[in-house]
Design an enzyme around this catalytic site. Structure first.
Site, PDB file in Angstrom:
ATOM      1  N   CYS A 166       2.203  32.973   6.056  1.00 53.67           N
ATOM      2  CA  CYS A 166       2.617  34.238   6.470  1.00 53.67           C
ATOM      3  C   CYS A 166       1.803  34.708   7.766  1.00 53.67           C
ATOM      4  O   CYS A 166       1.099  33.734   8.429  1.00 53.67           O
ATOM      5  CB  CYS A 166       2.119  35.201   5.457  1.00 53.67           C
ATOM      6  SG  CYS A 166       0.654  35.463   5.013  1.00 53.67           S
ATOM      7  N   CYS A 202       7.130  34.855   8.355  1.00 55.20           N
ATOM      8  CA  CYS A 202       6.497  34.545   9.574  1.00 55.20           C
ATOM      9  C   CYS A 202       7.553  34.071  10.667  1.00 55.20           C
ATOM     10  O   CYS A 202       7.367  34.225  11.846  1.00 55.20           O
ATOM     11  CB  CYS A 202       5.384  33.225   9.535  1.00 55.20           C
ATOM     12  SG  CYS A 202       6.097  31.500   9.177  1.00 55.20           S
ATOM     13  N   CYS A 206       7.076  29.787  12.618  1.00 57.38           N
ATOM     14  CA  CYS A 206       6.853  28.476  11.834  1.00 57.38           C
ATOM     15  C   CYS A 206       7.543  27.341  12.399  1.00 57.38           C
ATOM     16  O   CYS A 206       8.749  27.327  12.688  1.00 57.38           O
ATOM     17  CB  CYS A 206       7.166  28.878  10.482  1.00 57.38           C
ATOM     18  SG  CYS A 206       6.458  30.111   9.332  1.00 57.38           S
TER      19      CYS A 206
END
Length: 133
Positions: A12, A86, A90
């Protein structure tokens, strides 16, 4: 010959709430059968105190956990990468299993608001563990 231990990475933004809870639940329930990591694209200074308290209520201690920065290496060594809001931060690699868990963000919330998030994460982690075998 035993099969390699599956590896799961929870990601996250701040690595201070959702990903910490998910990693703690999986580590607790898997009892060493799964390698567990968590990280954030922009880690906070500390784990959210309301998250620490909510997890303490279910017998899991997060007081020693520190938010960690997401690295390319962490993604590369993981079999399953679970993102929790996120977005594009990522990194994506071929051959990995990616899941995106849409969960409310506990940032700035009190313990009462964190409990249902914690319970939803616990449910999803149990399902994931069953899928991993």
């Amino acid at each position: 010959m035993s099969s390699p231990v599956p590896s799961v990475l929870f990601v996250c933004v701040h690595n201070a709430g959702r990903s910490q809870m998910a990693a703690a639940f999986l580590a607790h329930l898997a009892k060493g059968r799964v390698a567990v990591r968590s990280a954030g694209s922009a880690p906070a200074d500390q784990v959210n105190p309301a998250v620490v308290e909510a997890m303490r209520e279910v017998g899991i201690d997060l007081t020693t956990q520190i938010p960690k920065l997401l690295t390319t290496e962490a993604v590369q060594v993981s079999d399953v990468v679970i993102t929790m809001g996120c977005g594009d931060a990522c990194p994506v690699f071929p051959g990995k299993r990616y899941l995106d868990w849409e969960l409310a963000d506990p940032a700035g919330q009190g313990v009462a608001a964190v409990r249902p998030i914690r319970d939803e994460i616990a449910t999803r982690v149990r399902k994931l563990l069953a899928e991993l075998g």
